[in-house]
Design a protein around this motif. Structure first.
Motif, PDB file in Angstrom:
ATOM      1  N   PHE A   2       1.430  -1.075   0.287  1.00 17.00           N
ATOM      2  CA  PHE A   2       0.409   0.139  -0.062  1.00 17.00           C
ATOM      3  C   PHE A   2       0.577   1.551  -0.107  1.00 17.00           C
ATOM      4  CE2 PHE A   2      -2.123   3.120   2.555  1.00 17.00           C
ATOM      5  CZ  PHE A   2      -2.862   3.712   1.793  1.00 17.00           C
ATOM      6  N   GLY A   3       0.094   2.287  -1.003  1.00 22.96           N
ATOM      7  CA  GLY A   3       1.326   3.129  -0.711  1.00 22.96           C
ATOM      8  C   GLY A   3       0.780   4.636  -0.800  1.00 22.96           C
ATOM      9  N   TYR A   4       0.820   5.657   0.037  1.00 23.47           N
ATOM     10  CA  TYR A   4       0.410   7.102   0.490  1.00 23.47           C
ATOM     11  C   TYR A   4       1.273   7.779   0.105  1.00 23.47           C
ATOM     12  CZ  TYR A   4      -2.609  10.121   2.816  1.00 23.47           C
ATOM     13  OH  TYR A   4      -3.239  11.269   3.615  1.00 23.47           O
ATOM     14  N   LEU A   5       0.779   9.379  -0.511  1.00 25.34           N
ATOM     15  CA  LEU A   5       1.730  10.397  -1.094  1.00 25.34           C
ATOM     16  C   LEU A   5       0.764  11.734  -0.458  1.00 25.34           C
ATOM     17  CD1 LEU A   5       3.934  11.577  -2.793  1.00 25.34           C
ATOM     18  CD2 LEU A   5       1.938  11.536  -5.018  1.00 25.34           C
ATOM     19  N   ALA A   6       1.588  12.723  -0.104  1.00 26.97           N
ATOM     20  CA  ALA A   6       0.734  13.886   0.843  1.00 26.97           C
ATOM     21  C   ALA A   6       1.468  14.611   0.415  1.00 26.97           C
ATOM     22  CB  ALA A   6      -0.061  13.162   1.739  1.00 26.97           C
ATOM     23  N   SER A   7       0.590  15.589   0.530  1.00 32.03           N
ATOM     24  CA  SER A   7       1.730  16.911   0.439  1.00 32.03           C
ATOM     25  C   SER A   7       1.067  18.354   1.218  1.00 32.03           C
ATOM     26  CB  SER A   7       1.396  18.056  -1.055  1.00 32.03           C
ATOM     27  OG  SER A   7       0.287  18.658  -1.511  1.00 32.03           O
ATOM     28  N   MET A   8       0.918  18.854   2.066  1.00 32.44           N
ATOM     29  CA  MET A   8       0.640  19.733   3.397  1.00 32.44           C
ATOM     30  C   MET A   8       1.712  20.937   2.882  1.00 32.44           C
ATOM     31  SD  MET A   8       1.949  17.367   6.615  1.00 32.44           S
ATOM     32  CE  MET A   8       1.764  16.474   5.625  1.00 32.44           C
TER      33      MET A   8
END
Length: 98
Positions: A2-8
């Motif tokens: 499972f992969g997760y990519l985020a920007s904040m």
């Protein structure tokens, strides 16, 4: 996997503190099922942080979010964020180091 990519986006002047919070507890992540956890500062925007995560499964990722130390870091970082967050989940197909 499972992969997760985020920007904040952080409020001005708080990016380094939020990065410190995001990277402060990485030592125990492998035991929780994390195979990659990468935090980066945008090269073009002084207030943006990118996070890339790879986990053995979505369940491993979700379980990590319930840990007290993770919840405390999120609570401390939240006031320094603008709410401008993007995220995407993906199935890992492969790559170097995976």
């Amino acid at each position: 996997m499972f992969g997760y990519l985020a920007s904040m986006r952080t409020t001005p002047g708080h990016r380094d503190r939020v990065i410190a919070l995001l990277t402060g507890g990485v030592d125990g992540l492998r035991a929780l099922g994390c195979t990659l956890y990468l935090v980066g500062a945008s090269a073009t925007d002084d207030d943006v942080i990118w996070v890339t995560e790879v986990w053995e499964s979505r369940e491993h990722h979700e379980a990590s979010l319930s840990r007290p130390e993770v919840r405390a870091a999120i609570a401390e970082a939240r006031p320094m964020l603008t709410g401008d967050v993007t995220s995407a989940e993906f199935t890992v197909a492969g790559g170097l180091g995976i």
